[in-house]
Design a protein around this motif. Structure first.
Motif, PDB file in Angstrom:
ATOM      1  N   ARG A 111       0.837  -1.208   0.000  1.00 17.51           N
ATOM      2  CA  ARG A 111       0.000   0.000   0.000  1.00 17.51           C
ATOM      3  C   ARG A 111       0.864   1.247   0.000  1.00 17.51           C
ATOM      4  NH1 ARG A 111      -4.281   3.036   1.038  1.00 17.51           N
ATOM      5  NH2 ARG A 111      -4.522   4.253   2.913  1.00 17.51           N
ATOM      6  N   GLY A 112       1.948   1.230   0.760  1.00 16.86           N
ATOM      7  CA  GLY A 112       2.853   2.381   0.798  1.00 16.86           C
ATOM      8  C   GLY A 112       3.501   2.659  -0.540  1.00 16.86           C
ATOM      9  N   GLU A 113       3.916   1.603  -1.224  1.00 13.91           N
ATOM     10  CA  GLU A 113       4.520   1.782  -2.546  1.00 13.91           C
ATOM     11  C   GLU A 113       3.499   2.315  -3.547  1.00 13.91           C
ATOM     12  OE1 GLU A 113       7.914  -1.730  -2.486  1.00 13.91           O
ATOM     13  OE2 GLU A 113       5.850  -2.218  -3.066  1.00 13.91           O
ATOM     14  N   ALA A 114       2.290   1.812  -3.480  1.00 13.99           N
ATOM     15  CA  ALA A 114       1.239   2.278  -4.385  1.00 13.99           C
ATOM     16  C   ALA A 114       0.928   3.754  -4.126  1.00 13.99           C
ATOM     17  CB  ALA A 114      -0.016   1.440  -4.220  1.00 13.99           C
ATOM     18  N   LEU A 115       0.905   4.169  -2.865  1.00 16.22           N
ATOM     19  CA  LEU A 115       0.666   5.578  -2.551  1.00 16.22           C
ATOM     20  C   LEU A 115       1.825   6.443  -3.002  1.00 16.22           C
ATOM     21  CD1 LEU A 115      -1.008   5.298   0.968  1.00 16.22           C
ATOM     22  CD2 LEU A 115      -2.079   6.010  -1.181  1.00 16.22           C
ATOM     23  N   ASP A 116       3.056   5.939  -2.895  1.00 14.94           N
ATOM     24  CA  ASP A 116       4.211   6.693  -3.389  1.00 14.94           C
ATOM     25  C   ASP A 116       4.112   6.919  -4.895  1.00 14.94           C
ATOM     26  OD1 ASP A 116       5.348   6.973  -0.915  1.00 14.94           O
ATOM     27  OD2 ASP A 116       6.855   5.393  -1.193  1.00 14.94           O
ATOM     28  N   VAL A 117       3.711   5.900  -5.629  1.00 19.09           N
ATOM     29  CA  VAL A 117       3.552   6.023  -7.084  1.00 19.09           C
ATOM     30  C   VAL A 117       2.458   7.037  -7.404  1.00 19.09           C
ATOM     31  CG1 VAL A 117       2.811   4.787  -9.163  1.00 19.09           C
ATOM     32  CG2 VAL A 117       4.431   3.727  -7.591  1.00 19.09           C
ATOM     33  N   GLN A 118       1.349   6.951  -6.681  1.00 21.78           N
ATOM     34  CA  GLN A 118       0.240   7.879  -6.913  1.00 21.78           C
ATOM     35  C   GLN A 118       0.647   9.310  -6.574  1.00 21.78           C
ATOM     36  OE1 GLN A 118      -3.267   6.928  -4.678  1.00 21.78           O
ATOM     37  NE2 GLN A 118      -4.587   8.181  -5.953  1.00 21.78           N
TER      38      GLN A 118
ATOM     39  N   HIS B 156       0.794  12.653  -9.081  1.00 20.97           N
ATOM     40  CA  HIS B 156       0.120  13.939  -8.851  1.00 20.97           C
ATOM     41  C   HIS B 156       1.130  15.088  -8.814  1.00 20.97           C
ATOM     42  CE1 HIS B 156      -3.801  12.260  -8.355  1.00 20.97           C
ATOM     43  NE2 HIS B 156      -3.530  11.639  -7.220  1.00 20.97           N
ATOM     44  N   LEU B 157       2.261  14.857  -8.178  1.00 17.75           N
ATOM     45  CA  LEU B 157       3.289  15.907  -8.110  1.00 17.75           C
ATOM     46  C   LEU B 157       3.893  16.183  -9.486  1.00 17.75           C
ATOM     47  CD1 LEU B 157       5.102  15.044  -4.754  1.00 17.75           C
ATOM     48  CD2 LEU B 157       3.599  16.995  -5.224  1.00 17.75           C
TER      49      LEU B 157
ATOM     50  N   ALA C  42      -2.714  15.843  -4.488  1.00 22.02           N
ATOM     51  CA  ALA C  42      -1.436  15.385  -3.935  1.00 22.02           C
ATOM     52  C   ALA C  42      -1.453  15.473  -2.412  1.00 22.02           C
ATOM     53  CB  ALA C  42      -0.290  16.213  -4.516  1.00 22.02           C
ATOM     54  N   LEU C  43      -2.092  16.502  -1.867  1.00 17.74           N
ATOM     55  CA  LEU C  43      -2.168  16.659  -0.419  1.00 17.74           C
ATOM     56  C   LEU C  43      -2.934  15.497   0.228  1.00 17.74           C
ATOM     57  CD1 LEU C  43      -1.663  18.253   2.164  1.00 17.74           C
ATOM     58  CD2 LEU C  43      -3.712  19.592   1.648  1.00 17.74           C
ATOM     59  N   VAL C  44      -4.021  15.077  -0.406  1.00 14.06           N
ATOM     60  CA  VAL C  44      -4.800  13.959   0.137  1.00 14.06           C
ATOM     61  C   VAL C  44      -3.946  12.690   0.189  1.00 14.06           C
ATOM     62  CG1 VAL C  44      -6.755  12.420  -0.340  1.00 14.06           C
ATOM     63  CG2 VAL C  44      -7.038  14.889  -0.549  1.00 14.06           C
ATOM     64  N   VAL C  45      -3.212  12.424  -0.872  1.00 10.02           N
ATOM     65  CA  VAL C  45      -2.376  11.226  -0.909  1.00 10.02           C
ATOM     66  C   VAL C  45      -1.214  11.359   0.079  1.00 10.02           C
ATOM     67  CG1 VAL C  45      -0.941   9.740  -2.361  1.00 10.02           C
ATOM     68  CG2 VAL C  45      -3.028  10.748  -3.290  1.00 10.02           C
ATOM     69  N   ALA C  46      -0.604  12.546   0.137  1.00 12.36           N
ATOM     70  CA  ALA C  46       0.512  12.756   1.071  1.00 12.36           C
ATOM     71  C   ALA C  46       0.046  12.577   2.514  1.00 12.36           C
ATOM     72  CB  ALA C  46       1.109  14.142   0.874  1.00 12.36           C
TER      73      ALA C  46
END
Length: 142
Positions: free
Chosen positions: A28-35, A39-40, A96-100
């Protein structure tokens, strides 16, 4: 009434099962990093279009941290008026803020919140034609 299932049953993996699959698995962490990096990167493209070099470098540094390599900067070709670009950048920074926040990435969250504030202020200080009102000096950033 119902058609019988003709395909093979899905094989479920159990603990200790060493079979490999044909596709990679991400945490999950890797997937969020990719997402977040995606966005960035989109935010970086719009920031480049607006000509905000200092902000673009800060965003590029965060993308490089997440992806492991420096992103390519976009050419400065304005595809719309400044108000539209600032609104698009604000929306991208919000995503990007939501994902961060869900990743608990403080550095990216602070950067995206700052960008949201800057783009919201820019939209408020630009008239619908995309020009700054005379009350702001040239070179002054909202």
């Amino acid at each position: 009434m119902y058609e019988p299932i003709r395909a093979q049953q899905v094989a479920h993996r159990t603990v200790g099962d060493d079979r490999t699959t044909d596709y990679p698995h991400r945490s999950r962490g890797e997937a969020l990093d990719v997402q977040l990096a995606g966005h960035l990167t989109a935010l970086l493209a719009v920031t480049d279009e607006l000509g905000l070099d200092e902000s673009a470098e800060r965003i590029a540094a965060q993308v490089a941290r997440l992806r492991g390599d420096r992103p390519v900067h976009a050419r400065r070709v304005r595809s719309g008026d400044a108000v539209t670009l600032h609104r698009r950048a604000h929306d991208l920074a919000a995503r990007a803020l939501v994902v961060a926040a869900s990743r608990a990435d403080t550095a990216a969250a602070i950067l995206t919140a700052e960008r949201m504030d800057a783009h919201a202020a820019a939209v408020g200080t630009l008239d619908p034609a995309g020009t700054r009102p005379p009350s702001l000096r040239a070179g002054e950033t909202p």
